[in-house]
Each structure stands twice: as C-alpha cells, then as structure tokens.
Write a protein that holds these residues in place. Structure first.
Motif, short mmCIF file in Angstrom:
data_model
loop_
_atom_site.label_atom_id
_atom_site.label_comp_id
_atom_site.label_asym_id
_atom_site.label_seq_id
_atom_site.Cartn_x
_atom_site.Cartn_y
_atom_site.Cartn_z
N HIS A 186 -4.84 6.05 -1.63
CA HIS A 186 -3.68 5.18 -1.74
C HIS A 186 -3.67 4.39 -3.05
N MET A 187 -2.58 3.71 -3.26
CA MET A 187 -2.43 2.81 -4.40
C MET A 187 -2.08 1.43 -3.86
N THR A 188 -2.73 0.41 -4.40
CA THR A 188 -2.41 -0.96 -4.04
C THR A 188 -1.56 -1.55 -5.14
N ILE A 189 -0.39 -2.06 -4.77
CA ILE A 189 0.55 -2.64 -5.73
C ILE A 189 0.74 -4.11 -5.36
N ARG A 190 0.57 -4.97 -6.34
CA ARG A 190 0.73 -6.41 -6.14
C ARG A 190 1.92 -6.88 -6.98
N THR B 45 0.87 -1.17 0.00
CA THR B 45 0.00 0.00 0.00
C THR B 45 0.91 1.22 0.00
N ALA B 46 0.70 2.10 -0.98
CA ALA B 46 1.56 3.27 -1.12
C ALA B 46 0.70 4.50 -1.33
N GLU B 47 1.33 5.66 -1.16
CA GLU B 47 0.65 6.91 -1.49
C GLU B 47 0.36 6.91 -2.98
N ASP B 48 -0.75 7.49 -3.36
CA ASP B 48 -1.10 7.56 -4.78
C ASP B 48 -0.45 8.80 -5.39
N ASP C 141 5.14 8.99 -8.62
CA ASP C 141 6.37 8.20 -8.58
C ASP C 141 6.32 6.99 -7.66
N ALA C 142 5.21 6.72 -7.01
CA ALA C 142 5.13 5.63 -6.03
C ALA C 142 5.43 4.27 -6.66
N LEU C 143 4.84 3.98 -7.80
CA LEU C 143 5.06 2.69 -8.44
C LEU C 143 6.52 2.54 -8.85
N MET C 144 7.12 3.58 -9.39
CA MET C 144 8.51 3.51 -9.81
C MET C 144 9.45 3.31 -8.61
N ARG C 145 9.11 3.92 -7.48
CA ARG C 145 9.92 3.72 -6.28
C ARG C 145 9.88 2.27 -5.83
N VAL C 146 8.69 1.68 -5.81
CA VAL C 146 8.53 0.28 -5.41
C VAL C 146 9.27 -0.63 -6.38
N LEU C 147 9.13 -0.40 -7.67
CA LEU C 147 9.83 -1.21 -8.66
C LEU C 147 11.34 -1.04 -8.57
N GLY C 148 11.78 0.16 -8.22
CA GLY C 148 13.21 0.41 -8.04
C GLY C 148 13.78 -0.44 -6.91
N VAL C 149 13.05 -0.54 -5.81
CA VAL C 149 13.49 -1.36 -4.68
C VAL C 149 13.57 -2.82 -5.11
#
Length: 95
Positions: free
Chosen positions: A58-62, A25-28, A31-39
């Motif tokens: 928020h944004m849900t990323i699976r 669960t991330a802030e919407d 850049d949130a998705l790119m940060r998660v993918l970067g990790v």
C-alpha cells in the motif's frame, strides 16, 4: 543589511491556523496519488502539506488542509473513501 521577513508578515489569527489532517491508505499503483489529489482538488481543499510513502503493498498519503468546517471535512473524507484506489481514510485535527 536585509531586514527580517518576519517583521513584514502579520502573524496568523487563531482561526486561520486550524488545519485538518487526512491519512489515506491506497493501493500502491502509479495513479493512486493523482486520484487522491484529484478528489481534493474537486472538493476545493486548500492543500498545505503533502507526503506519500509506500508501505508494503500500500501507499500512505498524508494531506494537511485548511479547515473548512466539520461538514466539509466529512464530505472530503467520504469522497476520498469512494475513490477506487483508496482502502482507508482517517481524519482529524493537526496537532
């Protein structure tokens, strides 16, 4: 006539089928998705499936990744949780 591809591909062995599922669960933010993918990239996680959808503020990323062991999964979860845009991380086996 074209032969079926399934006859050309060897089936996966049981150990190769194991995958981990990470629910983030991330802030919407843009850049949130790119940060998660970067990790995930820095941790050399082999991504097999990805979905992301906004839910309210928020944004849900699976993320579905190849299993690399309990220690690596815990490390990835810890690094994802430390990401500035992330508000929560859960992980387990893919059903």
């Amino acid at each position: 006539m074209v032969s079926p591809v399934s006859g050309l591909v060897e089936p996966l062995k049981p150990d190769e089928e194991k995958r981990r599922l990470f629910l983030v669960t991330a802030e919407d933010t843009p850049d949130a998705l790119m940060r998660v993918l970067g990790v995930a990239s820095v941790q050399q996680a082999r991504l097999r499936a990805l979905s992301a959808a906004p839910e309210g503020l928020h944004m849900t990323i699976r993320l579905e990744i190849d299993d690399q062991g309990d220690d690596r999964a815990a490390t990835l979860a810890s690094r994802l949780a430390a990401c500035p845009a992330v508000r929560g991380v859960g992980f387990g086996w893919r059903a």
